[in-house]
Design a protein around this motif. Structure first.
Motif, PDB file in Angstrom:
ATOM      1  N   GLY A  11     -19.817  22.922 -29.071  1.00  0.00           N
ATOM      2  CA  GLY A  11     -20.993  22.955 -28.193  1.00  0.00           C
ATOM      3  C   GLY A  11     -22.295  23.015 -28.984  1.00  0.00           C
ATOM      4  O   GLY A  11     -23.315  23.484 -28.470  1.00  0.00           O
ATOM      5  N   PHE A  15     -27.771  24.170 -25.733  1.00  0.00           N
ATOM      6  CA  PHE A  15     -28.912  25.089 -25.865  1.00  0.00           C
ATOM      7  C   PHE A  15     -28.656  26.140 -26.958  1.00  0.00           C
ATOM      8  O   PHE A  15     -29.330  26.164 -28.000  1.00  0.00           O
ATOM      9  CB  PHE A  15     -29.153  25.726 -24.486  1.00  0.00           C
ATOM     10  CG  PHE A  15     -29.980  26.978 -24.473  1.00  0.00           C
ATOM     11  CD1 PHE A  15     -31.132  27.084 -25.236  1.00  0.00           C
ATOM     12  CD2 PHE A  15     -29.607  28.057 -23.663  1.00  0.00           C
ATOM     13  CE1 PHE A  15     -31.904  28.254 -25.216  1.00  0.00           C
ATOM     14  CE2 PHE A  15     -30.360  29.213 -23.631  1.00  0.00           C
ATOM     15  CZ  PHE A  15     -31.505  29.321 -24.416  1.00  0.00           C
ATOM     16  N   LEU A  34     -18.471  20.213 -32.970  1.00  0.00           N
ATOM     17  CA  LEU A  34     -17.677  19.450 -31.993  1.00  0.00           C
ATOM     18  C   LEU A  34     -18.383  19.551 -30.643  1.00  0.00           C
ATOM     19  O   LEU A  34     -18.533  20.659 -30.100  1.00  0.00           O
ATOM     20  CB  LEU A  34     -16.259  20.022 -31.892  1.00  0.00           C
ATOM     21  CG  LEU A  34     -15.373  19.374 -30.819  1.00  0.00           C
ATOM     22  CD1 LEU A  34     -15.057  17.909 -31.170  1.00  0.00           C
ATOM     23  CD2 LEU A  34     -14.050  20.143 -30.666  1.00  0.00           C
ATOM     24  N   ASN A  38     -21.751  15.825 -22.996  1.00  0.00           N
ATOM     25  CA  ASN A  38     -21.442  15.434 -21.614  1.00  0.00           C
ATOM     26  C   ASN A  38     -22.699  15.390 -20.743  1.00  0.00           C
ATOM     27  O   ASN A  38     -23.796  15.762 -21.175  1.00  0.00           O
ATOM     28  CB  ASN A  38     -20.364  16.356 -21.011  1.00  0.00           C
ATOM     29  CG  ASN A  38     -20.890  17.745 -20.732  1.00  0.00           C
ATOM     30  OD1 ASN A  38     -22.090  17.989 -20.763  1.00  0.00           O
ATOM     31  ND2 ASN A  38     -20.008  18.672 -20.457  1.00  0.00           N
ATOM     32  N   LYS A  46     -29.660  16.818 -25.149  1.00  0.00           N
ATOM     33  CA  LYS A  46     -28.740  17.163 -26.244  1.00  0.00           C
ATOM     34  C   LYS A  46     -29.001  16.284 -27.471  1.00  0.00           C
ATOM     35  O   LYS A  46     -28.903  16.740 -28.604  1.00  0.00           O
ATOM     36  CB  LYS A  46     -27.290  17.012 -25.773  1.00  0.00           C
ATOM     37  CG  LYS A  46     -26.967  18.002 -24.667  1.00  0.00           C
ATOM     38  CD  LYS A  46     -25.586  17.804 -24.089  1.00  0.00           C
ATOM     39  CE  LYS A  46     -25.469  18.649 -22.825  1.00  0.00           C
ATOM     40  NZ  LYS A  46     -24.192  18.531 -22.166  1.00  0.00           N
ATOM     41  N   ALA A  97     -18.368  24.660 -23.352  1.00  0.00           N
ATOM     42  CA  ALA A  97     -17.780  25.047 -22.070  1.00  0.00           C
ATOM     43  C   ALA A  97     -18.538  24.337 -20.968  1.00  0.00           C
ATOM     44  O   ALA A  97     -19.637  23.807 -21.181  1.00  0.00           O
ATOM     45  CB  ALA A  97     -17.908  26.565 -21.851  1.00  0.00           C
ATOM     46  N   VAL A 114     -11.676  22.495 -18.818  1.00  0.00           N
ATOM     47  CA  VAL A 114     -12.502  22.566 -20.035  1.00  0.00           C
ATOM     48  C   VAL A 114     -12.485  23.995 -20.611  1.00  0.00           C
ATOM     49  O   VAL A 114     -12.248  24.201 -21.800  1.00  0.00           O
ATOM     50  CB  VAL A 114     -13.960  22.131 -19.749  1.00  0.00           C
ATOM     51  CG1 VAL A 114     -14.842  22.376 -20.977  1.00  0.00           C
ATOM     52  CG2 VAL A 114     -14.010  20.665 -19.342  1.00  0.00           C
ATOM     53  N   SER A 139     -19.177  35.775 -20.937  1.00  0.00           N
ATOM     54  CA  SER A 139     -20.362  35.817 -20.066  1.00  0.00           C
ATOM     55  C   SER A 139     -20.448  37.131 -19.294  1.00  0.00           C
ATOM     56  O   SER A 139     -19.420  37.725 -18.936  1.00  0.00           O
ATOM     57  CB  SER A 139     -20.262  34.651 -19.074  1.00  0.00           C
ATOM     58  OG  SER A 139     -21.165  34.833 -18.015  1.00  0.00           O
ATOM     59  N   LYS A 168     -13.974  32.496 -17.861  1.00  0.00           N
ATOM     60  CA  LYS A 168     -14.453  33.236 -19.040  1.00  0.00           C
ATOM     61  C   LYS A 168     -13.570  34.444 -19.314  1.00  0.00           C
ATOM     62  O   LYS A 168     -13.255  34.762 -20.451  1.00  0.00           O
ATOM     63  CB  LYS A 168     -15.916  33.648 -18.847  1.00  0.00           C
ATOM     64  CG  LYS A 168     -16.879  32.485 -18.956  1.00  0.00           C
ATOM     65  CD  LYS A 168     -16.881  31.915 -20.374  1.00  0.00           C
ATOM     66  CE  LYS A 168     -17.752  30.699 -20.526  1.00  0.00           C
ATOM     67  NZ  LYS A 168     -17.742  30.122 -21.879  1.00  0.00           N
TER      68      LYS A 168
HETATM   69  P1  NAD Z   1     -24.896  24.108 -22.874  1.00  0.00           P
HETATM   70  O1  NAD Z   1     -24.320  23.400 -21.684  1.00  0.00           O
HETATM   71  O2  NAD Z   1     -26.291  23.805 -23.262  1.00  0.00           O
HETATM   72  O3  NAD Z   1     -23.951  23.901 -24.135  1.00  0.00           O
HETATM   73  C1  NAD Z   1     -22.580  23.669 -24.033  1.00  0.00           C
HETATM   74  C2  NAD Z   1     -22.232  22.450 -24.873  1.00  0.00           C
HETATM   75  O4  NAD Z   1     -20.817  22.240 -24.767  1.00  0.00           O
HETATM   76  C3  NAD Z   1     -22.913  21.172 -24.375  1.00  0.00           C
HETATM   77  O5  NAD Z   1     -23.641  20.569 -25.428  1.00  0.00           O
HETATM   78  C4  NAD Z   1     -21.765  20.289 -23.904  1.00  0.00           C
HETATM   79  O6  NAD Z   1     -21.991  18.907 -24.156  1.00  0.00           O
HETATM   80  C5  NAD Z   1     -20.584  20.846 -24.687  1.00  0.00           C
HETATM   81  N1  NAD Z   1     -19.316  20.619 -24.002  1.00  0.00           N
HETATM   82  C6  NAD Z   1     -19.032  20.880 -22.695  1.00  0.00           C
HETATM   83  N2  NAD Z   1     -17.783  20.485 -22.408  1.00  0.00           N
HETATM   84  C7  NAD Z   1     -17.251  20.002 -23.564  1.00  0.00           C
HETATM   85  C8  NAD Z   1     -15.995  19.459 -23.905  1.00  0.00           C
HETATM   86  N3  NAD Z   1     -15.020  19.293 -22.994  1.00  0.00           N
HETATM   87  N4  NAD Z   1     -15.781  19.069 -25.183  1.00  0.00           N
HETATM   88  C9  NAD Z   1     -16.762  19.213 -26.104  1.00  0.00           C
HETATM   89  N5  NAD Z   1     -17.984  19.706 -25.837  1.00  0.00           N
HETATM   90  C10 NAD Z   1     -18.226  20.105 -24.575  1.00  0.00           C
HETATM   91  O7  NAD Z   1     -24.711  25.665 -22.546  1.00  0.00           O
HETATM   92  P2  NAD Z   1     -25.333  26.978 -23.233  1.00  0.00           P
HETATM   93  O8  NAD Z   1     -26.281  27.566 -22.258  1.00  0.00           O
HETATM   94  O9  NAD Z   1     -25.789  26.662 -24.617  1.00  0.00           O
HETATM   95  O10 NAD Z   1     -24.045  27.898 -23.267  1.00  0.00           O
HETATM   96  C11 NAD Z   1     -23.197  27.993 -24.408  1.00  0.00           C
HETATM   97  C12 NAD Z   1     -22.031  28.906 -24.088  1.00  0.00           C
HETATM   98  O11 NAD Z   1     -22.490  30.206 -23.715  1.00  0.00           O
HETATM   99  C13 NAD Z   1     -21.154  28.429 -22.920  1.00  0.00           C
HETATM  100  O12 NAD Z   1     -19.814  28.766 -23.216  1.00  0.00           O
HETATM  101  C14 NAD Z   1     -21.645  29.254 -21.748  1.00  0.00           C
HETATM  102  O13 NAD Z   1     -20.648  29.410 -20.760  1.00  0.00           O
HETATM  103  C15 NAD Z   1     -21.962  30.577 -22.446  1.00  0.00           C
HETATM  104  N6  NAD Z   1     -22.965  31.378 -21.734  1.00  0.00           N
HETATM  105  C16 NAD Z   1     -24.252  30.937 -21.626  1.00  0.00           C
HETATM  106  C17 NAD Z   1     -25.187  31.717 -20.958  1.00  0.00           C
HETATM  107  C18 NAD Z   1     -26.620  31.263 -20.832  1.00  0.00           C
HETATM  108  O14 NAD Z   1     -27.392  31.988 -20.185  1.00  0.00           O
HETATM  109  N7  NAD Z   1     -27.037  30.144 -21.405  1.00  0.00           N
HETATM  110  C19 NAD Z   1     -24.818  32.941 -20.397  1.00  0.00           C
HETATM  111  C20 NAD Z   1     -23.492  33.354 -20.501  1.00  0.00           C
HETATM  112  C21 NAD Z   1     -22.567  32.572 -21.197  1.00  0.00           C
END
Ligand code: NAD
Length: 335
Positions: A11, A15, A34, A38, A46, A97, A114, A139, A168
């Protein structure tokens, strides 16, 4: 800080992941990413995140390897693990995720695939490639409508109220399985709503900023008394890096769960008011019923993370929102 020689960040184009990659590259570490780029939100965001990660790698002269691929594909995951220079001295930060509570209600099977099968694929690869350390993005949503505040890691989390939260929690359980069976060291990190530059456009702070900037009404769910513990991205990064140090410093296999929040909450009403002031606009609200799956409150007890990870969040919400709005304006100018 960050004792391993190389990292696999799943990921890494997202973000949190793109910020983490830059932090690890600045420490001179090899970073393998990796990500399948998506379309959960505009992939152009991205691509821009990724451009900045590449620029940082070039500026600091650290090795960055991109593996564009899917978590659920054995071949893609193996290609990523094979790119690690020294698997025995590597750690995985598993961030990839499907995020978000509300969309998980619309498509629970996809979230399951996923977040659960994908996590299992990563854990299997850790076992077969002998990568001993992993930090897993869990989370605050696992706490559901926990009535006891602040939320402590020892609280019962058997009552998730969305498919996302259940995936999660399942991820944490799978991590424990691999710790128990194969001696993998794991830090499960419960992030509390993360915000800051590059924040996902589906999250409230980003969405509200965009709507305010465009003089459009804000979809406002419930009566505004729901409360969130918002965490600024630099504080989240500090916690992730702390978890990597903790993993590297443990001589025996370890498994633990850590809250990463600010341990301060604000209501939705207060958030909208603060954002309106930061942007210089009076918010207009489109009042809607509270959404199923949304929790009433998140509030992190961070005493364990403070003690074991040296975690010490610093950014107050007013300062963080001002920083976010600055970033948003620059980003839109160059869009
Ligand atoms: P994000 O969606 O910006 O980043 C997730 C990345 O994972 C994306 O770039 C996406 O392309 C990639 N991805 C998704 N499915 C995939 C797959 N099957 N194979 C390969 N890549 C894949 O999200 P984020 O906000 O940066 O969150 C990162 C992690 O933190 C996630 O696991 C999210 O559940 C967890 N999280 C985030 C928050 C938040 O407030 N941002 C809060 C709690 C938990």
């Amino acid at each position: 800080m960050a004792q391993h020689s190389c990292y696999l960040v799943t990921g890494g184009a997202g973000f949190i992941g793109s910020h983490l990659c830059e932090a690890l590259l600045r420490l001179g570490r090899q970073v393998v990413v990796l990500d399948n780029f998506n379309s959960f939100y505009d992939p152009a965001i991205k691509e821009e995140n990724w451009r900045q990660v590449r620029a940082t790698a070039a500026a600091v002269g650290a090795e960055l390897v991109q593996c564009k691929g899917d978590l659920r594909s054995e071949a893609d995951v193996e290609r990523a693990f094979r790119s690690l220079r020294e698997p025995a001295d590597a750690a995985v930060v598993h961030l990839a995720a499907m995020a978000g509570v509300r969309p998980s209600i619309a498509d629970p099977l996809y979230y399951n695939d996923v977040n659960i099968n994908g996590t299992l694929r990563i854990l299997e690869a850790c076992r077969t490639f002998n990568v001993r350390h992993i930090s897993f993005a869990s989370s605050s949503s696992v706490y559901g409508n926990n009535r006891k505040v602040p939320f402590a890691e020892s609280d019962n989390v058997d009552f998730p109220i969305s498919p996302y939260a259940a995936t999660k929690k399942a991820g944490e359980l799978l991590c424990h399985n691999y710790h128990h069976l194969y001696g993998l060291s794991v830090a499960c990190l419960r992030f509390f709503t993360v915000y800051g530059p590059r924040q996902r456009p589906d999250l409230a702070i980003h969405k509200f900023t965009q709507l305010l900037a465009e003089d459009r009404p804000l979809p406002f769910f419930g009566d505004g008394t729901t409360r969130r513990d918002y965490t600024f991205i630099t504080d989240t990064l500090q916690g992730i890096l702390g978890s990597l140090d903790w993993l590297a410093a443990s001589s025996a296999p370890v498994y633990d769960i850590f809250n990463l929040g600010e341990s301060r909450t604000i209501s939705l009403n207060e958030l909208v008011d603060l954002l309106g002031r930061a942007i210089g606009k009076t918010p207009r609200l489109e009042r809607l019923p509270q959404q199923p799956g949304d929790v009433d409150c998140t509030f992190a007890d961070i005493s364990k993370s403070r003690e074991m990870l040296g975690y010490s969040p610093r950014v107050e919400i007013e300062e963080g929102l001002a920083e976010f709005v600055r970033w948003y304006r620059d980003w839109k100018k160059n869009d």
